[in-house]
Every structure is written in C-alpha cells, then in structure tokens.
Design a protein around this motif. Sequence first.
Motif, PDB file in Angstrom:
ATOM      1  N   MET A 105     -69.372 -13.821 -85.463  1.00 12.27           N
ATOM      2  CA  MET A 105     -69.493 -13.808 -86.920  1.00 12.27           C
ATOM      3  C   MET A 105     -70.871 -13.296 -87.350  1.00 12.27           C
ATOM      4  O   MET A 105     -70.987 -12.515 -88.300  1.00 12.27           O
ATOM      5  CB  MET A 105     -69.264 -15.214 -87.477  1.00 12.27           C
ATOM      6  CG  MET A 105     -69.340 -15.294 -88.994  1.00 12.27           C
ATOM      7  SD  MET A 105     -68.153 -14.201 -89.810  1.00 12.27           S
ATOM      8  CE  MET A 105     -66.609 -15.004 -89.346  1.00 12.27           C
ATOM      9  N   ALA A 106     -71.923 -13.729 -86.639  1.00  8.73           N
ATOM     10  CA  ALA A 106     -73.260 -13.243 -86.958  1.00  8.73           C
ATOM     11  C   ALA A 106     -73.344 -11.732 -86.768  1.00  8.73           C
ATOM     12  O   ALA A 106     -73.952 -11.019 -87.584  1.00  8.73           O
ATOM     13  CB  ALA A 106     -74.299 -13.952 -86.088  1.00  8.73           C
ATOM     14  N   ARG A 107     -72.734 -11.212 -85.708  1.00  7.68           N
ATOM     15  CA  ARG A 107     -72.714  -9.763 -85.498  1.00  7.68           C
ATOM     16  C   ARG A 107     -72.045  -9.046 -86.664  1.00  7.68           C
ATOM     17  O   ARG A 107     -72.493  -7.979 -87.095  1.00  7.68           O
ATOM     18  CB  ARG A 107     -71.964  -9.438 -84.195  1.00  7.68           C
ATOM     19  CG  ARG A 107     -72.740  -9.684 -82.918  1.00  7.68           C
ATOM     20  CD  ARG A 107     -71.810  -9.632 -81.702  1.00  7.68           C
ATOM     21  NE  ARG A 107     -70.977  -8.443 -81.706  1.00  7.68           N
ATOM     22  CZ  ARG A 107     -71.336  -7.262 -81.159  1.00  7.68           C
ATOM     23  NH1 ARG A 107     -72.507  -7.139 -80.576  1.00  7.68           N
ATOM     24  NH2 ARG A 107     -70.513  -6.231 -81.194  1.00  7.68           N
ATOM     25  N   VAL A 117     -76.174  -3.311 -83.792  1.00  7.77           N
ATOM     26  CA  VAL A 117     -75.885  -4.289 -82.741  1.00  7.77           C
ATOM     27  C   VAL A 117     -75.300  -3.546 -81.553  1.00  7.77           C
ATOM     28  O   VAL A 117     -74.835  -2.414 -81.673  1.00  7.77           O
ATOM     29  CB  VAL A 117     -74.914  -5.382 -83.226  1.00  7.77           C
ATOM     30  CG1 VAL A 117     -75.498  -6.172 -84.384  1.00  7.77           C
ATOM     31  CG2 VAL A 117     -73.560  -4.788 -83.604  1.00  7.77           C
ATOM     32  N   ALA A 118     -75.327  -4.196 -80.403  1.00 12.46           N
ATOM     33  CA  ALA A 118     -74.739  -3.596 -79.210  1.00 12.46           C
ATOM     34  C   ALA A 118     -73.221  -3.541 -79.362  1.00 12.46           C
ATOM     35  O   ALA A 118     -72.612  -4.394 -80.011  1.00 12.46           O
ATOM     36  CB  ALA A 118     -75.119  -4.403 -77.974  1.00 12.46           C
ATOM     37  N   PRO A 142     -71.248 -16.951 -73.804  1.00 14.30           N
ATOM     38  CA  PRO A 142     -70.433 -17.827 -74.642  1.00 14.30           C
ATOM     39  C   PRO A 142     -70.616 -17.457 -76.109  1.00 14.30           C
ATOM     40  O   PRO A 142     -71.679 -16.960 -76.507  1.00 14.30           O
ATOM     41  CB  PRO A 142     -70.990 -19.225 -74.353  1.00 14.30           C
ATOM     42  CG  PRO A 142     -71.726 -19.101 -73.064  1.00 14.30           C
ATOM     43  CD  PRO A 142     -72.249 -17.700 -73.029  1.00 14.30           C
ATOM     44  N   ILE A 143     -69.607 -17.724 -76.920  1.00 17.22           N
ATOM     45  CA  ILE A 143     -69.723 -17.339 -78.328  1.00 17.22           C
ATOM     46  C   ILE A 143     -70.539 -18.328 -79.136  1.00 17.22           C
ATOM     47  O   ILE A 143     -70.942 -18.016 -80.263  1.00 17.22           O
ATOM     48  CB  ILE A 143     -68.340 -17.152 -78.980  1.00 17.22           C
ATOM     49  CG1 ILE A 143     -67.554 -18.466 -78.990  1.00 17.22           C
ATOM     50  CG2 ILE A 143     -67.556 -16.046 -78.287  1.00 17.22           C
ATOM     51  CD1 ILE A 143     -66.255 -18.381 -79.775  1.00 17.22           C
ATOM     52  N   ASP A 144     -70.839 -19.513 -78.586  1.00 15.18           N
ATOM     53  CA  ASP A 144     -71.506 -20.523 -79.410  1.00 15.18           C
ATOM     54  C   ASP A 144     -72.465 -21.395 -78.606  1.00 15.18           C
ATOM     55  O   ASP A 144     -72.482 -22.616 -78.732  1.00 15.18           O
ATOM     56  CB  ASP A 144     -70.474 -21.407 -80.127  1.00 15.18           C
ATOM     57  CG  ASP A 144     -69.529 -22.102 -79.160  1.00 15.18           C
ATOM     58  OD1 ASP A 144     -69.655 -21.901 -77.940  1.00 15.18           O
ATOM     59  OD2 ASP A 144     -68.676 -22.870 -79.639  1.00 15.18           O
ATOM     60  N   GLU A 271     -79.240 -11.592 -81.642  1.00 14.41           N
ATOM     61  CA  GLU A 271     -78.809 -12.820 -82.301  1.00 14.41           C
ATOM     62  C   GLU A 271     -79.975 -13.428 -83.068  1.00 14.41           C
ATOM     63  O   GLU A 271     -81.133 -13.047 -82.885  1.00 14.41           O
ATOM     64  CB  GLU A 271     -78.276 -13.840 -81.292  1.00 14.41           C
ATOM     65  CG  GLU A 271     -79.297 -14.288 -80.262  1.00 14.41           C
ATOM     66  CD  GLU A 271     -78.690 -15.224 -79.223  1.00 14.41           C
ATOM     67  OE1 GLU A 271     -79.036 -16.425 -79.251  1.00 14.41           O
ATOM     68  OE2 GLU A 271     -77.883 -14.761 -78.405  1.00 14.41           O
ATOM     69  N   ILE A 272     -79.642 -14.396 -83.932  1.00 13.12           N
ATOM     70  CA  ILE A 272     -80.654 -15.145 -84.659  1.00 13.12           C
ATOM     71  C   ILE A 272     -80.537 -16.611 -84.267  1.00 13.12           C
ATOM     72  O   ILE A 272     -79.438 -17.144 -84.117  1.00 13.12           O
ATOM     73  CB  ILE A 272     -80.514 -14.957 -86.185  1.00 13.12           C
ATOM     74  CG1 ILE A 272     -81.669 -15.661 -86.927  1.00 13.12           C
ATOM     75  CG2 ILE A 272     -79.166 -15.431 -86.690  1.00 13.12           C
ATOM     76  CD1 ILE A 272     -81.739 -15.306 -88.401  1.00 13.12           C
TER      77      ILE A 272
END
Length: 310
Positions: A105-107, A117-118, A142-144, A271-272
């Motif tokens: 979602m951040a991407r 982004v990559a 991992p996504i999270d 990422e942030i």
Amino acid sequence: MKPTVAVLMGGWSPEREISLVSGKACAEGLREGGYAVLEYDVKRDLRALIDFLRPAGGGGPEVVFNALHGRYGEDGCIQGILEVLAVPYTHSGVLASAIAMDKPMARHVFRSLGLRVAEGIVVERRSLAFGDPMPRPYVVKPIDQGSSVGVFIMREGDNLAAVEMAEAAFGERVLVEKFVPGRELTVAVMGDRAVAVTELRPRTRFYDYEAKYTDGITEHLVPAPIPGEVYELAREWALTAHQALGCSGLSRTDLRWDDSQPDTSGLVVLEINTQPGMTPLSLAPEQAKWAGISWPELMTWMVDNARRPQ
C-alpha cells in the motif's frame, strides 16, 4: 512542570528485543531531560495496559512515548488504543502507521506521488516453491515487518525453497522486488524537516537485521558522500512521503541509489518507517546528533510534538 511519560516497549513481534533496547535508551534520555518516566513492557493483555494508562483511581502517565517496533506496535493497533483512551503519544497516528507498515500500500502511495519505486509484485509465499517470480536478483520481504526481518536477496545459486520455508512465519503473502544495485541511503524527517542523508555501507552482503543492530558491521556516512542533486532529491522524497502519509513526529525513509545510472535516475524509495529504531546504533538519532540535537533534546522534541487525540 514536565509531564510524566510512559515508555511502551517490548511487545511480542520479532522485533521485541530491539524494542526493549530502544525503550531503555529513550527512558534514559527522557530522565536526562528532566521527565518522570514509567517503563512498561507491553504484553498481550489489553486490560492490564488500560489499567496502567488510565488507573481506576486517576493519575497515570500524561504522555506515551511509543518505543514499540513491528506488528501491533507500529501498524496502527496500539495507536488506536491510545486514541480511544485520549492519551497523547509520540510518532504517527493510526492511518499513517497502518499504511506505512503495509509495504504494497505504501508503494502505491509513493507511485501516485511520482516517487520512483523498484519493480515489484505481491505473490503467495507458497508459490516460491515452484520457481522464481521474476528474474534474479530480486528481494523477498514480508509485507508487514520492519527492521529487515525476513528479508532475503535471491541471487544466482541461492535456494528459493529455503526462503519459502523461512517466510512461513510472516504470513501467506510476500513482496518481491527487483534488486536495485548501488548504494543504501536513509533520511530522517522531524516534523516538516528532512534532517540529512546517511549512506550505509554494510560489511555483510546487505543491510539486514544483523547489520542494523550489530556494532561495527555497518559504516554510517553522514552526510552521505553523493552528488548534491541526489542528496537533495532523497531529502525531498523523504519529506514528501512523510507528509503524504500523514506522518507526524519522527520518521525515516530508506532508499537505494543505483550510481551506475545518470543523474538522479537511479534513485528509488524502498519504504518509510514511522517508528525508526532508537537504539545507540540507530540512524535517526545519529542524524539528529549530526544536526546538533542531543539525545535529551531529541526526546524533549518528540514529547513536545506528541499527537493529542481529540
């Protein structure tokens, strides 16, 4: 009178031990800054946490310093509890924390802002057992999760089945990104200010969990010895990401720069982090120190800029 501050630390994510180190360091800095400090190791006991924050007889901490890392601590869950209890707390709120922790979602948000982004896709973890989802080298994460927990770089000759098994602890979906060669960069943001750019030079294969938290494994260069236009764009993108997600207080954005590409075309956002590490080796405090902000002064700034639920 300075408020009484409760430092929440520990939790039960894979980042528990790092959170405890962060929390102890923050508690020490707050005490040096003249605050009365309560330390609380968060367990999976909501009733106990509520009783600590809002005792039946009144009182309790006036501000929470959130030193939790990983799921439930920086993904909006603990923030939601603090909002309901109307306890002021450091770092970002519910929505910003949730979006930042959800890497896909951040991407999506980053791309909508024009931040590069990559190349990446989300796949079922079990599908890794049947072959590469994209040409190697690529990154599986991992996504999270934070702190590079569960992150693998797949190069020629690496065992993909082993990665699939290792990722089992982190859910059924993973993010797969094209590996961006070059240099690792990070930018801390304090409020409306991008502090600096640090280049990270790990002595291991990449900047993984061990490289982040083991003294001497990674060289930190601040300010990063990179061209001025790359330096300024990295700061600009970090501030844009911070503001677009609605972050508050302190955040840190990680980037890669492929220095084989012309000008700034090789820069990408990874990422942030809405609750960056606060250990003695951590990057955001190091940038603050470089900018002339002492550890107790950073703690005071964070308490002064705590979110105040309505």
